[in-house]
Design a protein around this motif. Structure first.
Motif, mmCIF file in Angstrom:
data_model
loop_
_atom_site.group_PDB
_atom_site.id
_atom_site.type_symbol
_atom_site.label_atom_id
_atom_site.label_comp_id
_atom_site.label_asym_id
_atom_site.label_seq_id
_atom_site.Cartn_x
_atom_site.Cartn_y
_atom_site.Cartn_z
ATOM 1 N N ARG A 135 -30.358 31.081 -57.712
ATOM 2 C CA ARG A 135 -29.173 31.936 -57.864
ATOM 3 C C ARG A 135 -29.361 32.921 -59.013
ATOM 4 N NH1 ARG A 135 -23.686 31.526 -56.604
ATOM 5 N NH2 ARG A 135 -22.731 33.527 -57.165
ATOM 6 N N ILE A 136 -29.899 32.438 -60.129
ATOM 7 C CA ILE A 136 -30.124 33.318 -61.280
ATOM 8 C C ILE A 136 -31.153 34.388 -60.947
ATOM 9 C CG2 ILE A 136 -31.054 33.405 -63.622
ATOM 10 C CD1 ILE A 136 -29.792 30.632 -64.076
ATOM 11 N N CYS A 137 -32.235 33.996 -60.280
ATOM 12 C CA CYS A 137 -33.268 34.966 -59.900
ATOM 13 C C CYS A 137 -32.697 36.049 -59.001
ATOM 14 C CB CYS A 137 -34.431 34.258 -59.214
ATOM 15 S SG CYS A 137 -35.443 33.252 -60.312
ATOM 16 N N VAL A 138 -31.892 35.639 -58.036
ATOM 17 C CA VAL A 138 -31.295 36.613 -57.126
ATOM 18 C C VAL A 138 -30.403 37.582 -57.882
ATOM 19 C CG1 VAL A 138 -29.619 36.874 -55.253
ATOM 20 C CG2 VAL A 138 -31.462 35.207 -55.041
ATOM 21 N N GLU A 139 -29.545 37.049 -58.752
ATOM 22 C CA GLU A 139 -28.601 37.910 -59.460
ATOM 23 C C GLU A 139 -29.319 38.835 -60.450
ATOM 24 O OE1 GLU A 139 -25.569 38.272 -58.651
ATOM 25 O OE2 GLU A 139 -25.562 36.625 -57.214
ATOM 26 N N VAL A 140 -30.363 38.318 -61.126
ATOM 27 C CA VAL A 140 -31.072 39.128 -62.114
ATOM 28 C C VAL A 140 -31.841 40.249 -61.439
ATOM 29 C CG1 VAL A 140 -32.961 39.114 -63.782
ATOM 30 C CG2 VAL A 140 -31.203 37.352 -63.883
ATOM 31 N N PHE A 141 -32.672 39.902 -60.449
ATOM 32 C CA PHE A 141 -33.537 40.907 -59.835
ATOM 33 C C PHE A 141 -32.760 41.864 -58.946
ATOM 34 C CE2 PHE A 141 -36.829 37.556 -60.596
ATOM 35 C CZ PHE A 141 -37.515 38.267 -61.562
ATOM 36 N N PRO A 145 -32.428 47.701 -62.041
ATOM 37 C CA PRO A 145 -32.927 48.877 -61.316
ATOM 38 C C PRO A 145 -34.379 48.667 -60.928
ATOM 39 C CG PRO A 145 -31.740 49.534 -63.300
ATOM 40 C CD PRO A 145 -31.905 48.046 -63.370
ATOM 41 N N VAL A 146 -34.721 49.088 -59.735
ATOM 42 C CA VAL A 146 -36.071 48.833 -59.230
ATOM 43 C C VAL A 146 -37.126 49.519 -60.093
ATOM 44 C CG1 VAL A 146 -35.973 50.758 -57.597
ATOM 45 C CG2 VAL A 146 -37.507 48.845 -57.156
ATOM 46 N N VAL A 147 -36.782 50.652 -60.706
ATOM 47 C CA VAL A 147 -37.748 51.350 -61.545
ATOM 48 C C VAL A 147 -38.116 50.501 -62.760
ATOM 49 C CG1 VAL A 147 -35.962 52.593 -62.835
ATOM 50 C CG2 VAL A 147 -38.263 53.540 -62.681
ATOM 51 N N ILE A 148 -37.155 49.753 -63.320
ATOM 52 C CA ILE A 148 -37.446 48.872 -64.446
ATOM 53 C C ILE A 148 -38.319 47.705 -63.996
ATOM 54 C CG2 ILE A 148 -36.401 47.311 -66.134
ATOM 55 C CD1 ILE A 148 -34.057 49.174 -66.332
ATOM 56 N N THR A 149 -38.043 47.183 -62.805
ATOM 57 C CA THR A 149 -38.855 46.085 -62.277
ATOM 58 C C THR A 149 -40.311 46.511 -62.116
ATOM 59 O OG1 THR A 149 -36.914 45.272 -61.065
ATOM 60 C CG2 THR A 149 -39.058 44.417 -60.409
ATOM 61 N N THR A 175 -41.415 44.465 -53.961
ATOM 62 C CA THR A 175 -41.179 43.188 -53.283
ATOM 63 C C THR A 175 -40.181 42.335 -54.042
ATOM 64 O OG1 THR A 175 -43.413 43.206 -52.341
ATOM 65 C CG2 THR A 175 -42.270 41.091 -52.415
ATOM 66 N N ILE A 176 -40.319 42.286 -55.374
ATOM 67 C CA ILE A 176 -39.404 41.466 -56.178
ATOM 68 C C ILE A 176 -37.962 41.922 -55.962
ATOM 69 C CG2 ILE A 176 -38.675 40.958 -58.538
ATOM 70 C CD1 ILE A 176 -41.636 40.962 -59.318
ATOM 71 N N TYR A 177 -37.749 43.228 -55.994
ATOM 72 C CA TYR A 177 -36.375 43.733 -55.847
ATOM 73 C C TYR A 177 -35.865 43.573 -54.422
ATOM 74 C CZ TYR A 177 -32.487 46.984 -55.511
ATOM 75 O OH TYR A 177 -31.263 47.547 -55.264
ATOM 76 N N VAL A 181 -32.752 41.155 -52.048
ATOM 77 C CA VAL A 181 -31.713 41.821 -51.252
ATOM 78 C C VAL A 181 -31.782 41.361 -49.800
ATOM 79 C CG1 VAL A 181 -30.836 44.046 -50.463
ATOM 80 C CG2 VAL A 181 -31.708 43.819 -52.794
ATOM 81 N N ILE A 182 -32.987 41.319 -49.235
ATOM 82 C CA ILE A 182 -33.152 40.857 -47.857
ATOM 83 C C ILE A 182 -32.737 39.400 -47.728
ATOM 84 C CG2 ILE A 182 -34.906 40.344 -46.107
ATOM 85 C CD1 ILE A 182 -36.331 42.914 -46.944
#
Length: 327
Positions: A135-141, A145-149, A175-177, A181-182
């Protein structure tokens, strides 16, 4: 039904239709005039439609034409390569994450009564910890913003001695971002299905994982297909963020061309049209796949016309023959 329609919406009469037609024509004229005076004329006055600027992009006889399109083709191939790898990896990781979260939710409701008390508490605690981590991973990533990732992937991995080609930093960041979402799209699709399906699957002896794999997940893919395709279009567009790690995708190549030819409007118009063409193709592909899936579902739901049993056929023929002879 007609009464309800007439209450909610009055059919326009001849006068209202004339007013609507005149208003539409006037609005179209205003838009055309505004585009001419506010867009075309300023660009024309500044020479933005001259062949000196457009020639390298549309005139094969121009000395820069082949070089420009070779560079654009190289950048576009890099864009499609990164997008394809990111799309495949995002779908795989997102699907696995969605299934994991569904299974953890199911395990969270179990009491593990078949195990010894210490093992039961350990299993329940481990399930709760894994649920919290996912849950934390989903909410954080999902919130980053994808540019920061992408930036942190490209700068962080080398700090730990992990070095890749620039392409893979971009693919991993995307992929991480997009996988989270998917995963949320598929999870919401599975949880939105009628609960009776999972209960019926459990009644015939399917495990929760089998129920998810065989029943829930295929339906979620079909139901959430428009949202999935929209996210895949986002993946394709987000490859343009590769410029922050010096990946030579289409926009980065476009900047290099602009630096030499000094025609940013012309180059960005052409690149924009290329992106629109690919995204439109993805949208049409989504419509085609959705149409095929819905048609297959209707075909599967149509009851087969089974031939009548031979005994009933013979009995019917005998009855028919007796009636004919009696007459």
């Amino acid at each position: 039904m007609n009464q309800q329609g007439s209450v909610l919406y009055d059919v326009p009469g001849p006068r209202q239709r004339r007013i609507t037609l005149i208003s539409s024509i006037a609005a179209t004229f205003v838009l055309i005039a505004g585009a001419y005076f506010m867009v075309y004329r300023p660009l024309e006055d500044k020479g933005q439609f001259s062949m000196e600027l457009w020639g390298p992009l549309i005139d094969p006889s121009n000395e820069y034409f082949s070089q420009v399109w070779d560079k654009i083709g190289y950048g576009f191939r890099n864009t499609l390569t990164a997008a394809a790898l990111a799309i495949i990896s995002s779908l795989v990781v997102g699907t696995l994450l969605a299934v994991l979260r569904i299974q953890l939710k199911h395990l969270g409701r179990r009491r593990f009564t078949g195990l010894a008390t210490p093992l039961s508490y350990l299993a329940r605690g481990l399930t709760a910890v894994l649920s919290a981590i996912t849950r934390i991973c989903v909410e954080v990533f999902r919130g980053l913003p994808v540019v920061i990732t992408i930036f942190f992937v490209a700068r962080g991995f080398p700090e730990f001695g992990i070095s890749f080609d620039t392409l893979w930093y971009l693919v991993i960041g995307l992929t991480i971002y997009n996988s989270v979402v998917i995963a949320e799209i598929l999870r919401s699709g599975m949880e939105g299905l009628p609960s009776g399906q999972a209960e019926a699957a459990g009644a015939i002896g399917l495990s929760p994982l089998q129920t998810t794999h065989l029943i829930l997940l295929p339906q979620a893919f079909r139901i959430m297909l428009p949202a999935l395709i929209s996210q895949l279009v986002v993946v394709l567009k987000d490859t343009s963020l590769g410029f922050i790690i010096s990946y030579e995708e289409t926009l980065n190549i476009g900047k290099q061309i602009i630096g030499v030819l000094d025609n940013p409007i012309q180059v960005y118009v052409v690149i924009g049209l290329l992106f629109i063409l690919v995204n439109y193709s993805l949208s049409k592909l989504a419509q085609y796949v959705q149409h095929r899936l819905s048609r297959g579902r209707k075909t599967a739901g149509t009851p087969a016309q089974n031939p009548p049993p031979a005994a009933l056929t013979a009995q019917a023929e005998g009855a028919g023959g007796g009636g004919y002879g009696g007459s």
